[in-house]
Motif scaffolding. Structure first.
Motif, PDB file in Angstrom:
ATOM      1  N   SER A 205       0.809  -1.218   0.000  1.00 49.43           N
ATOM      2  CA  SER A 205       0.000   0.000   0.000  1.00 49.43           C
ATOM      3  C   SER A 205       0.845   1.272   0.000  1.00 49.43           C
ATOM      4  O   SER A 205       0.302   2.370   0.095  1.00 49.43           O
ATOM      5  CB  SER A 205      -0.922   0.007   1.230  1.00 49.43           C
ATOM      6  N   TRP A 206       2.154   1.143  -0.126  1.00 48.40           N
ATOM      7  CA  TRP A 206       3.029   2.309  -0.067  1.00 48.40           C
ATOM      8  C   TRP A 206       2.842   3.215  -1.273  1.00 48.40           C
ATOM      9  O   TRP A 206       2.586   2.751  -2.390  1.00 48.40           O
ATOM     10  CB  TRP A 206       4.492   1.866  -0.032  1.00 48.40           C
ATOM     11  N   THR A 207       3.031   4.497  -1.044  1.00 46.73           N
ATOM     12  CA  THR A 207       3.141   5.441  -2.146  1.00 46.73           C
ATOM     13  C   THR A 207       4.526   5.274  -2.780  1.00 46.73           C
ATOM     14  O   THR A 207       5.433   4.701  -2.171  1.00 46.73           O
ATOM     15  CB  THR A 207       2.978   6.888  -1.654  1.00 46.73           C
ATOM     16  N   PRO A 208       4.726   5.797  -3.997  1.00 48.84           N
ATOM     17  CA  PRO A 208       6.036   5.621  -4.652  1.00 48.84           C
ATOM     18  C   PRO A 208       7.208   6.135  -3.835  1.00 48.84           C
ATOM     19  O   PRO A 208       8.290   5.544  -3.862  1.00 48.84           O
ATOM     20  CB  PRO A 208       5.877   6.409  -5.951  1.00 48.84           C
ATOM     21  N   HIS A 209       7.021   7.205  -3.072  1.00 45.94           N
ATOM     22  CA  HIS A 209       8.109   7.814  -2.305  1.00 45.94           C
ATOM     23  C   HIS A 209       7.912   7.581  -0.807  1.00 45.94           C
ATOM     24  O   HIS A 209       8.274   8.427   0.018  1.00 45.94           O
ATOM     25  CB  HIS A 209       8.194   9.316  -2.588  1.00 45.94           C
ATOM     26  N   HIS A 210       7.396   6.438  -0.450  1.00 45.51           N
ATOM     27  CA  HIS A 210       7.032   6.165   0.939  1.00 45.51           C
ATOM     28  C   HIS A 210       8.187   6.364   1.913  1.00 45.51           C
ATOM     29  O   HIS A 210       8.001   6.950   2.994  1.00 45.51           O
ATOM     30  CB  HIS A 210       6.508   4.736   1.069  1.00 45.51           C
ATOM     31  N   LEU A 211       9.369   5.869   1.588  1.00 43.59           N
ATOM     32  CA  LEU A 211      10.468   5.924   2.556  1.00 43.59           C
ATOM     33  C   LEU A 211      10.889   7.360   2.854  1.00 43.59           C
ATOM     34  O   LEU A 211      11.241   7.683   3.997  1.00 43.59           O
ATOM     35  CB  LEU A 211      11.659   5.110   2.037  1.00 43.59           C
ATOM     36  N   THR A 212      10.856   8.221   1.861  1.00 43.29           N
ATOM     37  CA  THR A 212      11.155   9.639   2.105  1.00 43.29           C
ATOM     38  C   THR A 212      10.058  10.278   2.947  1.00 43.29           C
ATOM     39  O   THR A 212      10.338  11.037   3.885  1.00 43.29           O
ATOM     40  CB  THR A 212      11.296  10.384   0.769  1.00 43.29           C
ATOM     41  N   GLU A 213       8.815   9.960   2.629  1.00 45.70           N
ATOM     42  CA  GLU A 213       7.689  10.525   3.387  1.00 45.70           C
ATOM     43  C   GLU A 213       7.690  10.018   4.823  1.00 45.70           C
ATOM     44  O   GLU A 213       7.437  10.787   5.769  1.00 45.70           O
ATOM     45  CB  GLU A 213       6.379  10.163   2.679  1.00 45.70           C
ATOM     46  N   GLU A 214       7.970   8.743   5.000  1.00 48.35           N
ATOM     47  CA  GLU A 214       8.001   8.152   6.340  1.00 48.35           C
ATOM     48  C   GLU A 214       9.057   8.803   7.216  1.00 48.35           C
ATOM     49  O   GLU A 214       8.848   9.021   8.423  1.00 48.35           O
ATOM     50  CB  GLU A 214       8.264   6.647   6.226  1.00 48.35           C
ATOM     51  N   LEU A 215      10.186   9.149   6.600  1.00 53.21           N
ATOM     52  CA  LEU A 215      11.292   9.684   7.387  1.00 53.21           C
ATOM     53  C   LEU A 215      10.979  11.066   7.941  1.00 53.21           C
ATOM     54  O   LEU A 215      11.528  11.461   8.976  1.00 53.21           O
ATOM     55  CB  LEU A 215      12.565   9.734   6.523  1.00 53.21           C
ATOM     56  N   ARG A 216      10.100  11.803   7.281  1.00 55.69           N
ATOM     57  CA  ARG A 216       9.748  13.150   7.769  1.00 55.69           C
ATOM     58  C   ARG A 216       9.170  13.094   9.181  1.00 55.69           C
ATOM     59  O   ARG A 216       9.419  13.980   9.997  1.00 55.69           O
ATOM     60  CB  ARG A 216       8.741  13.804   6.818  1.00 55.69           C
ATOM     61  N   SER A 217       8.416  12.065   9.468  1.00 54.00           N
ATOM     62  CA  SER A 217       7.812  11.956  10.802  1.00 54.00           C
ATOM     63  C   SER A 217       8.713  11.213  11.779  1.00 54.00           C
ATOM     64  O   SER A 217       8.483  11.245  12.988  1.00 54.00           O
ATOM     65  CB  SER A 217       6.463  11.232  10.702  1.00 54.00           C
ATOM     66  N   ARG A 218       9.744  10.555  11.275  1.00 55.21           N
ATOM     67  CA  ARG A 218      10.626   9.757  12.129  1.00 55.21           C
ATOM     68  C   ARG A 218      11.833  10.541  12.621  1.00 55.21           C
ATOM     69  O   ARG A 218      12.380  10.241  13.698  1.00 55.21           O
ATOM     70  CB  ARG A 218      11.092   8.508  11.373  1.00 55.21           C
ATOM     71  N   LEU A 219      12.284  11.528  11.849  1.00 57.10           N
ATOM     72  CA  LEU A 219      13.506  12.257  12.229  1.00 57.10           C
ATOM     73  C   LEU A 219      13.408  12.816  13.642  1.00 57.10           C
ATOM     74  O   LEU A 219      12.342  13.262  14.062  1.00 57.10           O
ATOM     75  CB  LEU A 219      13.754  13.397  11.240  1.00 57.10           C
ATOM     76  N   PRO A 220      14.554  12.828  14.387  1.00 57.23           N
ATOM     77  CA  PRO A 220      15.895  12.419  13.965  1.00 57.23           C
ATOM     78  C   PRO A 220      16.092  10.905  14.032  1.00 57.23           C
ATOM     79  O   PRO A 220      15.429  10.219  14.809  1.00 57.23           O
ATOM     80  CB  PRO A 220      16.801  13.119  14.968  1.00 57.23           C
ATOM     81  N   ILE A 221      17.027  10.415  13.202  1.00 55.77           N
ATOM     82  CA  ILE A 221      17.441   9.022  13.259  1.00 55.77           C
ATOM     83  C   ILE A 221      18.954   8.989  13.456  1.00 55.77           C
ATOM     84  O   ILE A 221      19.646   9.958  13.142  1.00 55.77           O
ATOM     85  CB  ILE A 221      17.041   8.234  12.002  1.00 55.77           C
ATOM     86  N   SER A 222      19.461   7.875  13.950  1.00 55.95           N
ATOM     87  CA  SER A 222      20.897   7.817  14.213  1.00 55.95           C
ATOM     88  C   SER A 222      21.446   6.425  13.911  1.00 55.95           C
ATOM     89  O   SER A 222      20.725   5.421  13.950  1.00 55.95           O
ATOM     90  CB  SER A 222      21.200   8.190  15.667  1.00 55.95           C
ATOM     91  N   PHE A 223      22.735   6.411  13.606  1.00 57.12           N
ATOM     92  CA  PHE A 223      23.455   5.190  13.274  1.00 57.12           C
ATOM     93  C   PHE A 223      24.823   5.218  13.931  1.00 57.12           C
ATOM     94  O   PHE A 223      25.448   6.281  14.046  1.00 57.12           O
ATOM     95  CB  PHE A 223      23.673   5.055  11.764  1.00 57.12           C
TER      96      PHE A 223
END
Length: 307
Positions: A205-223
């Motif tokens: 059910s993802w939109t074509p740019h799902h991972l970019t859109e998802e990251l907007r609400s997830r930031l910050p992220i760390s590695f």
């Protein structure tokens, strides 16, 4: 023929082969065509300092720019595709220079030399043109290059990450660290997500740019930046071969990705080059690594001239 001329010619041949396989999209990279760019800060923990003089791995935080990408040459490829993802970092040093670190979420590459990579792409093209589900050309290529099999299997079976922030990424190639006394050690890098490795249960059910859109609400992220030290006999020249799992690994710092970069157009035009190094880090004898800067230069020239 000079080595530089030979490198330029094989790099052009590689880009030609990619264009024949994937087509061209004006103004876009020949691979990793669609990506998004972020502001970040890398904070070293000091663990690398005994082994390398590289300035961004000592003690002070360093501003960085990160590009997260879908590796396909088609900028319209869907994020729901089973595909390799990219994590490219440009560290901005205090003296105004940069150094780059380019990773993907598979541990090995599919060819040990630039020439093998051309053969691999041509085999993939032949199978695509033949529309043969038994992929005889790729099978023949793997049969002639046995170490490619595990790398290709990993790329074909890579999980679809729940988020760009829940995948581990590897630099594929070996590099050489040089310490203050001049001692050299082979290393390999990976980014390990603080959120853990989590793949999507269902991406239908993802939109074509799902991972970019998802990251907007997830930031910050760390590695965490994890460095693995090679031992005598571990190959540094062949990115199709992984080192044994029992090699010593050290976590040398953490990157925090905090916000989308303001000037996306500017950063999309920039090159992230894994051979753009600083004192304390050197390229290994991996011929694919040695060729990447020229390959990127060819790709940059073509996309910047709208070819």
């Amino acid at each position: 023929m000079s080595s530089e001329l030979a490198k330029s010619q094989i790099s052009s041949t590689i880009v030609d082969a990619i264009e024949e396989l994937k087509g061209t999209h004006h103004g876009f990279r020949r691979a990793h065509a669609r990506g998004f760019v972020y502001e970040a800060t890398f904070t070293p923990n000091g663990s690398a300092a005994p082994f390398t003089t590289a300035p961004h791995l000592q003690g002070s935080p360093v501003r960085a720019t990160v590009r997260l990408s879908h590796t396909d040459a088609n900028p319209h490829a869907f994020d729901s595709d089973r595909s390799v993802r990219g994590f490219a970092t440009k560290f901005h040093l205090a003296d105004g220079t940069n150094t780059d670190l380019v990773m993907v979420n598979v541990e090995r590459f599919v060819a040990a030399t630039p020439e093998e990579f051309v053969d691999f792409i041509k085999a993939a093209k032949a199978d695509t043109d033949a529309a043969d589900p038994s992929v005889p050309h790729i099978k023949s290529f793997v049969g002639a290059h046995p170490t490619v099999g595990p790398a290709l299997a990993a790329a074909k079976s890579v999980g679809i990450p729940e988020s760009y922030g829940t995948s581990q990424y590897w630099a594929i190639h070996a590099f050489l660290w040089r310490d203050a006394a001049g001692e050299v050690r082979p290393v390999r890098y990976s980014w390990v997500p603080d959120a853990g490795v989590v793949n999507a249960a269902d991406s239908s059910s993802w939109t074509p740019h799902h991972l970019t859109e998802e990251l907007r609400s997830r930031l910050p992220i760390s590695f965490v930046l994890r460095v693995t030290f090679g031992e005598p006999g571990d190959p540094t020249h062949d990115s199709t071969v992984a080192w044994p799992d029992d090699r010593r690994s050290v976590d040398v710092g953490r990157i925090e990705i905090t916000a989308e970069a303001a000037d996306q157009e500017h950063w999309q035009s920039q090159v992230f080059d894994p051979t753009a190094l600083v004192d304390g880090i050197e390229v290994s004898d991996d011929p694919v690594l040695a060729a990447r800067s020229t390959i990127y230069a060819v790709s940059y020239d073509r996309r910047s001239h709208q070819r």
